[in-house]
Design a protein around this motif. Sequence first.
Motif, short mmCIF file in Angstrom:
data_model
loop_
_atom_site.label_atom_id
_atom_site.label_comp_id
_atom_site.label_asym_id
_atom_site.label_seq_id
_atom_site.Cartn_x
_atom_site.Cartn_y
_atom_site.Cartn_z
N TYR A 189 -5.38 1.49 5.87
CA TYR A 189 -5.20 2.70 5.26
C TYR A 189 -4.57 3.63 6.34
O TYR A 189 -3.71 4.35 6.14
CB TYR A 189 -6.58 3.09 5.00
CG TYR A 189 -6.62 4.58 4.44
CD1 TYR A 189 -6.18 4.85 2.90
CD2 TYR A 189 -6.89 5.76 5.10
CE1 TYR A 189 -6.42 6.08 2.36
CE2 TYR A 189 -7.06 6.85 4.66
CZ TYR A 189 -6.65 7.16 3.12
OH TYR A 189 -6.81 8.35 2.93
N THR B 89 -0.95 3.12 6.84
CA THR B 89 0.01 3.52 5.91
C THR B 89 0.02 5.12 5.85
O THR B 89 1.04 5.69 5.45
CB THR B 89 -0.91 3.17 4.31
OG1 THR B 89 -1.05 1.83 4.53
CG2 THR B 89 0.04 3.43 3.21
N CYS C 191 0.78 -1.30 0.12
CA CYS C 191 0.07 0.07 0.10
C CYS C 191 0.87 1.27 0.00
O CYS C 191 0.67 2.24 -0.69
CB CYS C 191 -0.82 -0.12 1.19
SG CYS C 191 -2.24 -1.21 1.17
#
Length: 185
Positions: A161, A164, A25
């Motif tokens: 998410y 990251t 990611c």
Amino acid sequence: MFETLLQNVYLVGFMGAGKSTIARCLARRLGVASLDMDCYIQRLCGREIADIFKTDGERAFRDIETQTLRQIANAGKETPQVISCGGGVVLSKENREILKADGVVVHLLVDADEASLRISDKTSRPLFNDIEDARRRLEERLPFYDEVADITVSTCNKSVYAVTSEVVLRIRKAGALEKRTRKNK
Ligand code: S3P
């Protein structure tokens, strides 16, 4: 506004910390390649990690791991990328020196209970036995992760998410990203 990654980003941490997923990611977010050390070793040797451990032993695996890390660190000077390291990479002093001398090292922190929940196929992890063993092993390794890490990010109860995004912010703050305008790109 664009950003260029100036140096390798190494993700370290215990098995189940999410290193491979976050590496993919993060690399996508930064527009660079990601490299999973265990996958790379498997391709190089044409064998599963578990098979290398079983047939040749941990020592043999650690030697391959060090050669691979050395190679990656040298190559990274040209084209920085995101590297997901095996959980035991910090055990060797030589590896710790390589990591401290190159790029930005991010420790993805996880606790043994959450790691155990995340690893569905434990047969692929020859060193993840029972939960007590994992707790002990993690405890032993924490000082080594601390020693090499420029940045520590907890992954417990966080989405991919969120982790990251936090890593991007922290590596930007650490000076690993260079701002570029469209014009001078
Ligand atoms: C190991 C972790 C594994 C793999 C090998 C040894 C370890 O990688 O390198 O099984 O000693 O912690 P992951 O951390 O990606 O599971």
